[in-house]
Design a protein around this motif. Structure first.
Motif, PDB file in Angstrom:
ATOM      1  N   VAL A  28       1.059  -1.283  -0.286  1.00  0.00           N
ATOM      2  CA  VAL A  28       0.012  -0.145   0.008  1.00  0.00           C
ATOM      3  C   VAL A  28       1.013   1.232   0.184  1.00  0.00           C
ATOM      4  O   VAL A  28       0.708   2.121  -0.709  1.00  0.00           O
ATOM      5  N   ALA A  29       1.907   1.266   0.867  1.00  0.00           N
ATOM      6  CA  ALA A  29       2.782   2.248   1.035  1.00  0.00           C
ATOM      7  C   ALA A  29       3.242   2.822  -0.424  1.00  0.00           C
ATOM      8  O   ALA A  29       3.648   3.927  -0.863  1.00  0.00           O
ATOM      9  N   ILE A  30       3.956   1.579  -1.070  1.00  0.00           N
ATOM     10  CA  ILE A  30       4.542   1.910  -2.239  1.00  0.00           C
ATOM     11  C   ILE A  30       3.597   2.450  -3.305  1.00  0.00           C
ATOM     12  O   ILE A  30       3.995   3.142  -4.377  1.00  0.00           O
ATOM     13  N   GLY A  31       2.327   1.850  -3.323  1.00  0.00           N
ATOM     14  CA  GLY A  31       1.325   2.223  -4.160  1.00  0.00           C
ATOM     15  C   GLY A  31       0.875   3.495  -4.152  1.00  0.00           C
ATOM     16  O   GLY A  31       1.018   4.349  -5.198  1.00  0.00           O
ATOM     17  N   VAL A  32       0.844   4.087  -2.833  1.00  0.00           N
ATOM     18  CA  VAL A  32       0.727   5.581  -2.451  1.00  0.00           C
ATOM     19  C   VAL A  32       1.723   6.315  -3.130  1.00  0.00           C
ATOM     20  O   VAL A  32       1.375   7.393  -3.928  1.00  0.00           O
ATOM     21  N   LEU A  33       2.901   6.019  -2.977  1.00  0.00           N
ATOM     22  CA  LEU A  33       4.204   6.784  -3.477  1.00  0.00           C
ATOM     23  C   LEU A  33       4.192   6.670  -4.891  1.00  0.00           C
ATOM     24  O   LEU A  33       4.423   8.013  -5.611  1.00  0.00           O
TER      25      LEU A  33
END
Length: 618
Positions: free
Chosen positions: A25-30
């Motif tokens: 999720v964090a990578i997707g947000v980035l």
């Protein structure tokens, strides 16, 4: 701004659902922030170069050194002696220890130091690690309310006050309200722990292979291990073991030799430990670990002018039990079987040349339900036997790779990583103490103090090698924090943070001091779910100050509300590094933080709004 807020809401929903890994999720947000142009590439990738992420990596290595040297186990043993195995006593004690350390060291450093100790403590007490780790992470933030240097927000409001001409705070100005905060937090966690993970029956899976220490106990090896010391006029001196033919003459095996090193080496290692091989040369003063029946060992000692040693004579610092003579960080035991087409099948041990070929000792044979431990040289090995060997871990690993003649049961190298390097524990303790001193005195930047300590752990052998150092890092937590830091940049850059803070704080001024104080605290508390505590304090401190001055009120209670509200963030795992650090080790899901952290955050907030004016009147 609205794209950023919608993205934040979507990410929060995915975190709560748990259907997608948090780091993904964090990578997707980035990626979305980068593709939409909200952040530039340097801004989007800044999280992975931030001091917080670099410190987390270094602190994982430091924690690995504390665990691998046995320092965590030794410390947990002491704590168990004080608190016993009662979960409530353990929980209170580890939180109090965390609070005291967190008052002087960053909460990230505090959790990194204590996490391996707490995990070891939980295992020894038969408690799920998740019952203790989240309270430790939260207690590290509670400890920051005791001193001026406890957290960055404390220093930020100090600068805000002195910059506007107000009297500066003392080192323990936070202590009175901090004690109330700590007491409230510990009491609330004792009630909220019901929502933490529980030990599940049947969760311990049976494995095909036993641990090294279990093998030693299963074969009852400690009852057949004796120590003898070589005297100056012994006929063994300056002779190779292959020349002496000890097994044939006395029906005993010399499985290990230990000799003292010169004084110049004593800081790191005082005893050289060597698995006995055919080419091993016996020297005066050597201590031989001899395996066999007591009567034969006694006859061997008398015939060769050797001194029998009892357990009171130590040639190195004592360890937990005699099992340590068989299993150390360098030497271990393992079980193996002969393949049906093995060249040594149906040969007696004495003719198998097992020691010469593989540099390991055969110390036991399990045949059906019978354990054969004596006169092994005359026993013929069969392909249905299970053979117990002892030797250096690296030789056992080489043996495991040769499956033509033998098959090693289990994973010896994985087992070797579980064996702690106890002789390195004082060095690991010294490195940890050095890190704490550097963090408290601020002689060097905090990130430098952590990286120095991590490098020392590797260079001084507290972590076996760089590959092991990399394995100590929980990369999922690193990616989670590194990927979410740019979100706080986006919230600030798009103006969402300023709009929220101005609206919440400014609109409550007409309702009186208490309403304004509550608005200030809970606005900070809400924002710190998505922004770092430092960023929240920087944004809200000047707003709170100007609002208090405009209403002719003392700014101190409002700035204390900002500092404490920014530090008390427990409802999400990515809000602070300690919350993220314990997530994997405690086997937490996002909902655990909501069930425990969110009520805790609200309870502390309500108490703080009522308590702050008692110590800092309007």
């Amino acid at each position: 701004m609205w794209v950023t807020l919608c993205l934040l809401a979507l990410a929060s929903a995915l975190f709560i659902s748990g259907k997608v890994r948090s780091d993904m999720v964090a990578i997707g947000v980035l990626i979305v922030l980068l593709v939409t142009g909200i952040l530039t590439p340097p801004e989007a990738l800044s999280g992975f170069s931030s001091t917080v992420v670099i410190m987390m990596i270094g602190l994982f290595v430091v924690g690995g050194g504390i665990f691998q040297t046995g320092l965590a186990r030794m410390t947990s043993n002491k704590l168990l002696q004080l608190a016993g195995t009662n979960e409530t006593s353990l929980l209170i004690m580890v939180m109090l220890v965390t609070v005291v350390l967190g008052a002087f060291v960053s909460n990230t450093g505090t959790v990194a130091v204590l996490m391996p100790i707490v995990i070891s403590l939980a295992m020894k007490a038969g408690t799920h690690p998740g019952r203790l780790l989240m309270p430790v992470a939260f207690a590290s933030s509670l400890g920051g309310t005791l001193t001026l240097i406890g957290t960055p927000p404390n220093l930020i409001i100090q600068d805000t006050l002195t910059g506007s001409g107000f009297e500066k705070l003392s080192f323990f100005s936070f202590a009175p309200v901090g004690l109330v905060c700590i007491g409230t937090g510990i009491a609330a966690l004792l009630w909220l722990r019901r929502f933490l993970p529980q030990n599940e029956e049947g969760s311990k899976q049976e494995t095909d292979s036993l641990s090294s220490h279990e093998l030693v106990r299963r074969y009852q090896m400690i009852h057949n291990l004796f120590r003898v010391q070589v005297n100056a006029d012994s006929p063994l001196v300056v002779k190779k073991l292959s020349e002496l033919e000890i097994p044939a003459r006395f029906e005993v095996n010399v499985i290990e030799i230990r000799r003292k090193l010169s004084l110049k080496n004593q800081f790191l290692k005082t005893v050289d430990q060597e698995v006995a091989g055919p080419g091993t040369v016996v020297q005066e003063g050597d201590i031989l670990y001899v395996y066999g029946p007591y009567t034969e060992v006694r006859r061997f000692a008398e015939a060769c002018n050797l001194t029998m040693l009892d357990r009171q004579v130590e040639e190195r610092p004592p360890q937990d039990s005699t099992e340590a003579s068989y299993v150390t960080d360098a030497v271990g035991v393992a079980e193996l079987m002969l393949t049906p087409y093995s060249r040594i099948n149906n040969l007696p041990v004495s003719r198998s040349r097992f020691r010469e070929k593989y540099r390991v000792n055969i110390v036991g044979i399990k045949r059906k339900e019978q354990y054969l431990l004596h006169n092994l040289k005359d026993i013929t090995m069969r392909d249905d036997d299970i053979i117990l060997i002892q030797g250096k871990w690296k030789d056992i690993e080489l043996l495991a790779s040769d499956q033509e003649d033998v098959v090693v049961i289990g994973q010896p190298m994985e087992e070797s990583r579980k064996v702690t390097m106890d002789r390195k524990a004082p060095i690991a303790a010294g490195v940890m103490l050095l890190m704490i001193i550097l963090l408290v005195t601020e002689l060097v930047p905090a990130v430098a103090a952590v990286m120095i300590s991590a490098c020392l752990m590797v260079l001084l052998g507290c972590v076996r090698n760089m590959e092991e150092a990399y394995k100590t890092v929980n990369w999922g937590s690193v990616v989670l924090i590194g990927g979410m830091i740019p979100m706080s940049i986006a919230i600030e850059k798009t103006g969402a943070a300023g709009l929220l803070s101005e609206g919440l704080v400014g609109s409550l001024g007409s309702y009186g001091p208490m309403a304004l104080l509550a608005g200030t605290y809970f606005a900070t508390s809400a924002m710190t779910l998505f922004l770092s505590n430092t960023t929240c304090a920087v944004l809200l401190a000047p707003i709170a100050l100007s609002t208090a001055v405009r209403m002719e009120l003392s700014p101190y209670p409002f700035l204390f509300a900002v500092a404490i509200g920014a530090g008390m963030c427990f409802a999400v795992p990515f809000s602070t590094p300690p919350n993220a650090m314990v997530m994997a080790a405690g086997r937490y899901k996002f909902m655990h933080y909501l069930k425990v952290g969110l009520p805790l955050q609200l309870i502390i907030g309500i108490v703080m709004v009522m308590a702050i004016p008692l110590f800092w009147p309007f």
